[in-house]
Design a protein around this motif. Structure first.
Motif, PDB file in Angstrom:
ATOM      1  N   THR A 216       0.856  -1.193   0.000  1.00 47.48           N
ATOM      2  CA  THR A 216       0.000   0.000   0.000  1.00 47.48           C
ATOM      3  C   THR A 216       0.892   1.243   0.000  1.00 47.48           C
ATOM      4  O   THR A 216       1.281   1.749   1.064  1.00 47.48           O
ATOM      5  N   ASN A 218       0.590   4.379  -0.395  1.00 48.13           N
ATOM      6  CA  ASN A 218       0.206   5.663   0.197  1.00 48.13           C
ATOM      7  C   ASN A 218       0.120   5.599   1.721  1.00 48.13           C
ATOM      8  O   ASN A 218      -0.359   6.545   2.359  1.00 48.13           O
ATOM      9  N   LEU A 219       0.590   4.515   2.313  1.00 49.64           N
ATOM     10  CA  LEU A 219       0.630   4.400   3.775  1.00 49.64           C
ATOM     11  C   LEU A 219       2.058   4.602   4.261  1.00 49.64           C
ATOM     12  O   LEU A 219       2.964   3.872   3.864  1.00 49.64           O
ATOM     13  N   LEU A 281      -5.720   3.187  10.787  1.00 49.96           N
ATOM     14  CA  LEU A 281      -5.268   3.303   9.406  1.00 49.96           C
ATOM     15  C   LEU A 281      -5.423   2.004   8.627  1.00 49.96           C
ATOM     16  O   LEU A 281      -5.774   2.015   7.439  1.00 49.96           O
ATOM     17  N   GLU A 284      -9.066   1.820   7.741  1.00 55.76           N
ATOM     18  CA  GLU A 284      -9.395   2.885   6.791  1.00 55.76           C
ATOM     19  C   GLU A 284      -8.948   2.542   5.375  1.00 55.76           C
ATOM     20  O   GLU A 284      -9.616   2.888   4.392  1.00 55.76           O
ATOM     21  N   HIS A 285      -7.846   1.817   5.258  1.00 54.95           N
ATOM     22  CA  HIS A 285      -7.314   1.470   3.948  1.00 54.95           C
ATOM     23  C   HIS A 285      -7.777   0.098   3.457  1.00 54.95           C
ATOM     24  O   HIS A 285      -7.315  -0.375   2.418  1.00 54.95           O
ATOM     25  N   GLY A 286      -8.675  -0.535   4.206  1.00 61.68           N
ATOM     26  CA  GLY A 286      -9.320  -1.741   3.704  1.00 61.68           C
ATOM     27  C   GLY A 286      -8.717  -3.063   4.117  1.00 61.68           C
ATOM     28  O   GLY A 286      -9.076  -4.108   3.549  1.00 61.68           O
TER      29      GLY A 286
END
Length: 302
Positions: A216, A218-219, A281, A284-286
């Motif tokens: 991921t 963008n984390l 987080l 939130e990101h699935g």
């Protein structure tokens, strides 16, 4: 060739990472203080976790770096042990940062261990990455210094994530073993007041969570590696008793815990601090937890 480097990869969590990622990377390099034989695609390279050396070449053309180096906090907090605990985390983090800075083709992502104990003692407020309140005391100061050392490293081409990890539950080691042993001999009652929160994550979700972070892009920054449902200590011990098949458990008041901690050379903070942490987080990101309740985690761990 996709390469993973794991620093401090011979402990409980490190071994779990090696086992999980061995089929997902072409090569795994484990930085270890001791010489070990190569096993399949897993290569062990000596380092001292303090000084630059030939090991730094392995960070070049490495896709992922995971750092799990650090002296265990399961000890008495003497001045000597405090220094070792702090330095083992800070020094290894700084020298890895220096090695990344020297690499022509540095890692794309660097996951560095931290701890969910960075948050304050909380009975009612759930701590996520945005609204969580940082605590105080020795363990918190270590966590803060650890993350400061990590994020201060100048690695413009390497994404960095601090793993604020809770207690990891699994069947072959880790914190669950002494808890199960207590329950099996009749001391599986609540510890101290029993209302302190226990944040946890199953070992399989731990390694899956690391893979999710790697994939991921963008984390970045601090991420809580915990299950979404903290429980009280009393609930934890009740469910452990049920899982091991022991019908009752004597409670352990704070005074007895203090005496016992001195005998086995540890600290009561490990069971008395209320860690009420949630994975803001990740959710939130699935990220989907396979073991989102303590019952399912214990079922596959006991």
């Amino acid at each position: 060739m996709k390469k993973l480097v794991i620093a401090g990869g011979t402990g409980y969590l490190g071994k779990a990472c090696v086992a999980y990622f061995s089929t997902k990377y072409d090569t795994i390099v484990v930085l270890s203080r001791k010489k070990r034989p190569t096993l399949g695609n897993v290569h062990y390279v000596q380092w001292d976790a303090e000084q630059l050396g030939p090991w730094r070449a392995h960070l070049n053309d490495c896709h992922t770096l995971i750092n799990m180096t650090g002296r265990s906090v399961d000890c008495r907090y003497t001045e000597t042990n405090k220094k070792i605990i702090l330095n083992s985390r800070i020094n290894s983090t700084k020298v890895l940062g220096a090695a990344i800075g020297m690499a022509k083709n540095p890692p794309q992502v660097w996951l560095n261990s931290s701890t969910a104990t960075i948050y304050r003692h909380s009975l009612n407020m759930e701590m996520d990455e945005r609204s969580g309140e940082i605590g105080e005391g020795f363990s918190v100061e270590v966590a803060k210094a650890w993350e400061k050392a990590f994020f201060s490293q100048q690695t413009p081409r390497t994404r960095k994530v601090a793993l604020r990890t809770s207690i990891v539950l699994g069947g072959n080691g880790g914190a669950l073993v002494p808890i199960k042993n207590l329950a099996k001999i009749g001391f599986g009652g609540k510890q101290g007041p029993g209302n302190q929160k226990f944040s946890w994550i199953h070992i399989h979700d731990f390694v899956r969570g690391l893979e999710f972070l790697i994939d991921t892009p963008n984390l970045s920054g601090p991420v809580n590696i915990v299950s979404p449902k903290p429980v009280t200590n009393a609930e934890l011990m009740r469910k452990v008793r049920k899982a091991v098949g022991f019908p009752f458990g004597f409670p352990l008041p704070k005074l007895l815990l203090e005496i016992g901690a001195r005998i086995i050379r540890t600290e009561t903070e490990l069971v008395l601090k209320s860690r009420n942490v949630i994975p803001g987080l990740l959710l939130e990101h699935g990220f989907v937890f396979h073991h989102d309740t303590l019952e399912t985690a214990l079922k596959s761990s006991v």
